[in-house]
Design an enzyme around this catalytic site. Structure first.
Site, mmCIF file in Angstrom:
data_model
loop_
_atom_site.group_PDB
_atom_site.id
_atom_site.type_symbol
_atom_site.label_atom_id
_atom_site.label_comp_id
_atom_site.label_asym_id
_atom_site.label_seq_id
_atom_site.Cartn_x
_atom_site.Cartn_y
_atom_site.Cartn_z
ATOM 1 N N CYS A 112 34.364 94.913 41.147
ATOM 2 C CA CYS A 112 34.454 93.454 41.194
ATOM 3 C C CYS A 112 34.333 92.889 42.602
ATOM 4 O O CYS A 112 34.058 91.704 42.773
ATOM 5 C CB CYS A 112 35.751 92.980 40.551
ATOM 6 S SG CYS A 112 35.935 93.482 38.819
ATOM 7 N N HIS A 254 37.687 85.759 42.737
ATOM 8 C CA HIS A 254 37.147 86.544 41.630
ATOM 9 C C HIS A 254 37.782 86.061 40.341
ATOM 10 O O HIS A 254 39.000 85.899 40.247
ATOM 11 C CB HIS A 254 37.446 88.027 41.856
ATOM 12 C CG HIS A 254 37.161 88.895 40.679
ATOM 13 N ND1 HIS A 254 35.966 88.840 39.989
ATOM 14 C CD2 HIS A 254 37.926 89.844 40.057
ATOM 15 C CE1 HIS A 254 36.002 89.709 38.994
ATOM 16 N NE2 HIS A 254 37.173 90.325 39.014
ATOM 17 N N ASN A 284 35.491 87.855 32.942
ATOM 18 C CA ASN A 284 35.360 88.620 34.178
ATOM 19 C C ASN A 284 33.975 89.253 34.210
ATOM 20 O O ASN A 284 33.684 90.175 33.445
ATOM 21 C CB ASN A 284 36.454 89.692 34.228
ATOM 22 C CG ASN A 284 36.413 90.539 35.482
ATOM 23 O OD1 ASN A 284 35.451 90.523 36.235
ATOM 24 N ND2 ASN A 284 37.466 91.315 35.696
#
Length: 327
Positions: A112, A254, A284
């Protein structure tokens, strides 16, 4: 040498999968997902739609925004943990489909945090080659590595891509990449892992694919480390440049979980109206999360000239990162 982001772009697959649709084959409810994650829907790639294909569309949008033809790009960096293949690097497939002439292309594996790790790599390239035009992409087809019977993970993720064009020459509306900080701790790697198929857990012909082929995560521990690590590295970057949290006009974190985002904002003492959130639409998207959000924030005119923008991410490694932009 200073690096500048002169164009941004994003792309998500057409297929929308709502929480209600997930209820048909996962033991969950819309209320459970929204209350714990903030996610209402996500985009899922169609069969055969690969990370390079999503990345190409995001890259085209970024190049158009920058006014840069593909043939002028000198370097391609791709953050992803869901590449088209182990060999070759997916960045080369992306480069080929864009029509970029031959040259360096490289995948960056930092889950990520992959986009911010790639952005720092772009700064390094420009320090050595000031004439370079670097395309930085985050693209993920995470749905290809999800166990759709595991509600603790499959409800969290979505597919998508974002991209930026980075050069040493500013243009109207560009963003100076003031600084980037990267960190991580390999002793915590088992908290978030996709091990199956790697050399430590190889697949064998004829054997069924096991659970370790898919995303495995210890959610509660990840939550604690994510908030603490992103807050710490963000504060370190602020202190390095003599800034306070009140000097930041917009935080683009994020997009992993709304509770993580809210806890991060609280720890940094930054009001939520200065935090960009789009997790309800996409879930996500790992390395694509921040460049998608950055492109949307610019498209929605949320970043006026003179703004200080903080990007921060956390991912499997474990690793974490922050970047300070000045528009």
């Amino acid at each position: 040498m200073t690096a500048y982001i002169i164009g941004t772009g994003a792309y998500v697959p057409e297929q929308v999968v709502t929480n209600t649709a997930l209820q048909e084959y996962v033991d969950t409810t819309d209320e459970w997902i929204v209350s714990r994650t903030g996610i209402k829907e996500r985009r899922i790639a169609a069969p055969g739609e690969s990370a390079s294909m999503l990345g190409v569309e995001a890259a085209r949008n970024a190049l158009e925004d920058a006014g840069v033809p593909a043939q002028d790009v000198t370097h391609v960096l791709l953050g992803t943990f869901s590449p088209d293949a182990y060999i070759p690097a997916t960045a080369y497939a992306l480069r080929h489909h864009l029509g970029v002439p031959r040259g360096m292309a490289m995948d960056v594996s930092a889950a990520c945090s992959g986009f911010l790790f790639a952005l720092e790599t772009a700064r390094a390239i420009l320090a050595l080659h000031p004439e370079a035009i670097v395309l930085v992409v985050g693209s993920e087809v995470i749905s290809s590595r999800l166990n759709w019977k595991d509600r603790s993970t499959c409800v969290l993720f979505g597919d998508g891509a974002g991209a930026v064009v980075v050069t040493s020459k500013p243009t109207s509306g560009s963003a100076e990449v003031v600084d980037v900080l990267l960190d991580g701790d390999g002793s915590l790697s088992e908290l978030l892992v996709v091990r199956g198929g790697g050399s430590s857990a190889p697949l064998k012909l004829g054997e069924p694919v096991g659970d370790d082929f898919f995303v495995q995560m210890q959610g509660r521990e990840i939550f604690k480390h994510a908030v603490r690590s992103m807050a710490t590295i963000t504060q370190s970057l602020l202190e390095k440049h003599g800034l306070k949290a009140s000097d930041i006009d917009l935080v683009i974190p994020h997009q992993a979980n709304i509770r993580i985002i809210e806890s991060l904002a609280s720890r940094l003492e930054i009001p939520m109206d200065k935090v960009f959130v789009n997790i309800e639409k996409y879930g996500n998207t790992s390395a694509a999360s921040i460049p998608i959000a950055l492109a949307e924030a610019r498209r929605e005119a949320l970043i006026p000239p003179g703004s200080n923008v903080m990007l921060t991410a956390f991912g499997g490694g474990l690793n974490w990162a922050a970047a300070l932009l000045r528009f």
